[in-house]
Design a protein around this motif. Structure first.
Motif: not given
Length: 251
Positions: A207-232
């Protein structure tokens, strides 16, 4: 070393986020820890950083991250040992210099990569809840505009970070954001005990980035705490742990 690629930005900007796998560090930093401030052996961190450098066009610029809003402008003069070692306090970096990688370390906080459509200016921010509430993303975009005029169309990518289902906060965190923007109430859901909330950190950043002019904001969707493969690495989950790096550069 394994990597999560940055997506959704201009082809002129390249980069990735590392994972915790295939490095030299022993437990609890196992194994691709890039943080030199967490108690891991210097030799292990240097071996991991050397492996990282093989994937980069030049040595990355690191900073001493303090959950603030200071932005370091990186140009061709930023090659001193102080800058390369990460001894300068800042939580965001901005550059217009091609082939100069920027680096941010995380273990639950967000790494946010920002680039204009032509790939002539690049920003990389470290954003935990404190820095986000203080305005680190706004400061990064402001500095990018100062370096590149009107900036034009720009996009952002958010790396692996703590997801909403894992991030319980107290009312003081919610109130800090609502004092800035009441519409951010939608990023908090009541949870468990009285005055506890689940916080959507990527949603706030979006929301902050869109409010300041971003045309697109993408989160990779990966949670560091609950990643099934424990990658993070996850500071909230493990306490004593290592750090991933997000690195990005203009080609």
């Amino acid at each position: 070393m394994t990597r999560i690629a940055i997506e959704g930005l201009t082809p002129r900007v390249q980069g990735f986020c590392t994972t915790r796998h295939r490095g030299a560090s022993a437990k609890p930093y196992d194994s691709f820890n890039l943080g030199n401030h967490v108690g891991d052996s210097v030799a292990s961190v240097m071996a991991n950083r050397q492996q990282l450098s093989q994937w980069l066009p030049s040595a990355p610029i690191w900073v001493d991250q303090v959950h603030g809003t200071n932005v370091l402008v990186v140009d061709r003069s930023c090659n001193s040992e102080t800058i390369l070692s990460g001894l300068t306090q800042a939580d965001a970096l901005v550059t217009t210099t091609p082939k100069q990688p920027l680096g941010i370390l995380t273990a639950d906080c967000m790494s946010v990569v920002i680039a204009n459509g032509t790939g002539t200016v690049l920003g990389l921010a470290h954003a935990g809840w404190r820095g986000l509430a203080a305005g680190v993303l706004q400061a990064t975009v402001k500095t990018m505009r100062e370096q590149n005029g009107e900036l034009g169309a720009w996009r952002a990518w958010i790396g692996p970070c703590i997801g909403m289902q894992a991030f319980e906060v107290g009312s003081e965190v919610r109130e800090a954001f609502l004092a800035k923007d009441p519409e951010l109430a939608k990023c908090f859901v009541p949870h468990g005990a009285l005055h506890k909330w689940l916080c959507d950190l990527p949603g706030i950043a979006r929301k902050i980035l869109h409010d300041h002019g971003a045309s697109s904001v993408v989160w990779c969707g990966l949670c560091t705490v609950n990643d099934p493969a424990n990658r993070f690495f996850s500071y909230r989950r493990d306490g004593q742990t290592g750090r991933m790096a997000t690195v990005a550069w203009i080609t």
